[in-house]
Scaffold this motif. Structure first.
Motif: not given
Length: 384
Positions: A19-31, A135-139, A359-369
């Protein structure tokens, strides 16, 4: 509505947990502009903040039975007491990866001071906060509902994060950061968080010793591994939400970092998925919540658990928390110590660096289990 969301890329989902789904982060900046007062006045809850019912069910009716560890034993020289504390930690980490510590050496007045500096940050005018946005991908920097990364299932919160380098010769690195992004008026805020991060670093190394003892390896192994780390400090602010039954302050996830040291205020809302149900972590003003992250799970060859957890929002009250994510130096190779592995024990994870996982979790993947498994699949596909 005071929120603009600009997106072009498509969303892909993965079924990774019951019962858990995840969404990949966007590949470009969002406002993004997050103004909870204006959002609250909308007739309907903005759809970006509405979470699937599968993520909202089973609100905790019970409390986690995590151990309360008295860390004063680490300075006592009482080996029997240390061994007893290590055994409590071992049992908790084998089961769910959460425990709390008291007599931890962090001055309560310093913790109170750190909370006093939260509101001045999040009460700033929206344009000032956006001038310090991450910034996108930053901390480091401000984030409103993480809408710079996601287009749906947005958390009902604001965060302000910054990096603390364990080996930085400057005793004012955090002060300088606050002055550079928020101005001279925040010099005192910077000093408070400078001291807080220094205290968290020292505490984290003590906990690393206890974890090593609990795993039966050289007591100083993890201390040495993390003493030159690049950790992350984060202030969380969860505004009240009249539609709190539709949203979450932080969605279900496991931390990709190594160790999380959290102080939550007395409003409560932190929950852990243990024994196939959501259970609450009781706020204790004198205690700090410790939980294992994915990176330490790999350092223990999967023995210790990086557990799924989430944060609720309150319908009537603001909630705040202070989080210190303990991380190794970004180029350190993450692998379990050889003397942790038995003769017939296979390696559960290949070697990796913290920077590549981050980098993977910040730019490509929403952290999950299942972040680690997904990271290695992604990494393998990139190297084909």
């Amino acid at each position: 509505m005071q929120m603009a969301l600009l997106m072009n890329s498509s969303t892909s989902t993965h079924v990774l947990y019951p019962a858990l789904k995840t969404e990949e982060p966007k590949t470009e900046n969002m406002v993004s502009i997050f103004d909870s007062n204006l959002l609250q006045n909308q007739v309907n809850m903005p759809k970006e903040f509405i979470w699937p019912s599968m993520d909202l069910v089973n609100t905790a009716q019970e409390e986690l039975k995590e151990p309360l560890i008295d860390l004063s034993v680490m300075k006592s020289g009482d080996e029997e007491a240390i061994a007893s504390a290590a055994e409590l930690v071992r049992k908790a980490c084998l089961k769910h990866g959460f425990f709390q510590v008291i007599n931890h050496g962090v001055d309560q007045e310093l913790i109170n001071d750190a909370y006093c500096e939260v509101d001045p940050i999040f009460n700033l005018p929206i344009n000032k906060k956006l001038s310090a946005k991450r910034v996108h991908g930053g901390v480091s920097g401000y984030s409103g509902a993480h809408a710079d990364r996601y287009s749906s299932k947005l958390p009902w919160k604001e965060t302000f994060s910054f990096v603390y380098n364990h080996q930085n010769d400057s005793n004012s690195q955090i002060v300088n950061y606050f002055k550079s992004v928020l101005g001279e008026d925040f010099q005192q805020t910077g000093w408070v968080y400078q001291k807080y991060c220094e205290a968290m670093k020292e505490l984290s190394l003590v906990i690393m010793e206890l974890l090593a003892i609990s795993l039966g390896i050289d007591r100083l192994h993890y201390r040495r591994f993390f003493e030159d780390g690049d950790s992350i400090m984060r202030c969380n602010y969860y505004p009240p939400c009249k539609s709190s039954n539709l949203t979450l302050g932080t969605g279900p996830h496991s931390d990709p970092t190594s160790l999380t040291i959290l102080h939550q205020d007395q409003v409560g809302g932190l929950e852990v998925f243990a024994d196939n149900k959501w259970v609450a972590v009781r706020p204790r003003p004198e205690a700090l919540v410790i939980n294992i992250g994915d990176t330490f799970m790999a350092l223990s060859n999967g023995r210790y658990k990086s557990c799924l957890h989430r944060a609720l929002v309150n319908r009537y009250r603001e909630r705040r928390s202070l989080v210190f994510f303990v991380c190794p130096r970004e180029d350190k190779v993450v692998r379990p110590p050889e003397n942790l592995l038995s003769k017939n024990e296979a390696r559960k994870y290949p070697d990796f660096t913290w920077s590549s996982l981050f980098e993977f979790t910040q730019k490509h993947y929403r952290a999950d289990v299942a972040t680690l498994q997904s990271f290695f699949q992604w990494h393998s596909s990139c190297n084909l």
